[in-house]
Design a protein around this motif. Structure first.
Motif, PDB file in Angstrom:
ATOM      1  N   SER A   2       1.486  -1.788   4.968  1.00 29.33           N
ATOM      2  CA  SER A   2       1.510  -0.340   4.812  1.00 29.33           C
ATOM      3  C   SER A   2       2.883   0.071   4.304  1.00 29.33           C
ATOM      4  O   SER A   2       3.901  -0.498   4.705  1.00 29.33           O
ATOM      5  N   ARG A   3       2.887   1.035   3.439  1.00 28.73           N
ATOM      6  CA  ARG A   3       4.149   1.491   2.856  1.00 28.73           C
ATOM      7  C   ARG A   3       4.927   2.290   3.892  1.00 28.73           C
ATOM      8  O   ARG A   3       4.378   3.132   4.571  1.00 28.73           O
ATOM      9  N   GLU A   4       6.214   1.989   4.006  1.00 31.43           N
ATOM     10  CA  GLU A   4       7.061   2.655   4.981  1.00 31.43           C
ATOM     11  C   GLU A   4       8.208   3.356   4.266  1.00 31.43           C
ATOM     12  O   GLU A   4       8.679   2.907   3.224  1.00 31.43           O
ATOM     13  N   ARG A   5       8.665   4.439   4.851  1.00 32.31           N
ATOM     14  CA  ARG A   5       9.808   5.176   4.326  1.00 32.31           C
ATOM     15  C   ARG A   5      10.892   5.254   5.399  1.00 32.31           C
ATOM     16  O   ARG A   5      10.595   5.234   6.588  1.00 32.31           O
ATOM     17  N   GLY A   6      12.127   5.366   4.940  1.00 33.61           N
ATOM     18  CA  GLY A   6      13.210   5.490   5.892  1.00 33.61           C
ATOM     19  C   GLY A   6      14.462   6.024   5.233  1.00 33.61           C
ATOM     20  O   GLY A   6      14.501   6.261   4.020  1.00 33.61           O
ATOM     21  N   ASP A  20       7.484  -1.955   1.112  1.00 36.00           N
ATOM     22  CA  ASP A  20       6.093  -2.375   1.247  1.00 36.00           C
ATOM     23  C   ASP A  20       6.019  -3.889   1.046  1.00 36.00           C
ATOM     24  O   ASP A  20       6.933  -4.496   0.484  1.00 36.00           O
ATOM     25  N   ARG A  23       6.442  -9.036   5.275  1.00 30.41           N
ATOM     26  CA  ARG A  23       7.826  -9.105   5.757  1.00 30.41           C
ATOM     27  C   ARG A  23       8.460 -10.479   5.506  1.00 30.41           C
ATOM     28  O   ARG A  23       9.681 -10.582   5.389  1.00 30.41           O
TER      29      ARG A  23
END
Length: 265
Positions: A2-6, A20, A23
């Motif tokens: 899942s695409r993550e933002r930070g 994305d 890992r």
């Protein structure tokens, strides 16, 4: 997946990033052109994150990153990349930069040679006095006017290179989000001491050129190849906004580049 933002705190302010992909996979860092944002790679990330850990960063001053009043340097932008990688615990990555992003990727590779497994410069201009003279007239900061003419002027100017109104709208959203400092990235490349920094790069490199890009072409590649180690040159169909115009092609080029060029520092 899942695409993550930070966000990452840096000396110049908060830097926004999108990540994305698996890992455990090799990390590919995507750096956008001025005055775009990580949105430049939205579709590229979809293709590439199937088998790579993909990190797209909003250069400080652009996208969802903080605006800054002072003029940054390319070294400042590269420092922001380093701090995001530190923030995410990424020791080594392949770097991919398009236009202004190519300058930032190059500077990161010069300043942090031990962290770059491979380097792709997309649409790189060899910055010397001749290039500075040719490009400076394009890098004029716009300002809003009472009748809103600046809005239609920008729409018309982009029409020289982009026919699709939906794409043009995406590009303009980035321009106006950056606002009256939208030319900072362009102004930074005019001051970049490229000739001094190129010899410090140790990573295997690929130069990617879009055949319809009016600002650079593969005829400049020999000037990079004379200095950069193990340089390959690729030409593909596309224009100024290659990653957004041809995301599948761009992702394929990145995937092939990582496979062929990755070398752990």
């Amino acid at each position: 997946m899942s695409r993550e933002r930070g966000f990452c705190q840096t000396p110049l302010g908060l830097v926004h990033y999108v990540v994305d992909g698996p890992r455990e996979a090799r990390v590919v860092v995507l750096l956008h052109q001025t005055p775009r944002s990580s949105d430049e790679y939205a579709e590229v990330m979809t293709f590439l994150s199937v088998d790579h850990r993909v990190l797209a960063i909003d250069t400080i001053g652009y996208g969802c990153s903080d605006r800054i009043a002072t003029q940054p340097s390319i070294a400042d932008y590269a420092d922001g990349v380093a701090r995001v990688l530190d923030h995410l615990g990424i020791a080594v990555a392949a770097l991919v930069g398009h236009h202004t992003g190519a300058f930032i990727a190059l500077e990161f590779a010069a300043a942090h040679a031990d962290r770059v497994a491979a380097l792709m410069l997309s649409g790189p201009v060899f910055m010397d006095d001749e290039a500075r003279t040719a490009l400076a007239p394009w890098f004029v900061q716009w300002h809003p006017v009472n009748d809103g003419q600046h809005l239609s002027d920008k729409w018309t100017r982009l029409g020289r290179w982009v026919n699709d109104p939906s794409l043009r709208q995406r590009l303009l959203a980035d321009v106006f989000r950056a606002g009256e400092s939208s030319e900072q990235g362009h102004l930074a490349i005019l001051d970049y001491p490229m000739a001094d920094r190129l010899p410090l790069v140790r990573a295997n490199s690929v130069l990617l050129y879009a055949q319809q890009d009016p600002f650079c072409d593969a005829s400049q590649s020999h000037r990079f190849s004379q200095v950069l180690p193990v340089t390959r040159v690729r030409e593909v169909d596309g224009g100024i906004f290659l990653p957004t115009e041809r995301p599948s092609t761009f992702a394929d080029e990145v995937r092939a580049f990582v496979r062929a060029s990755w070398r752990t520092p």
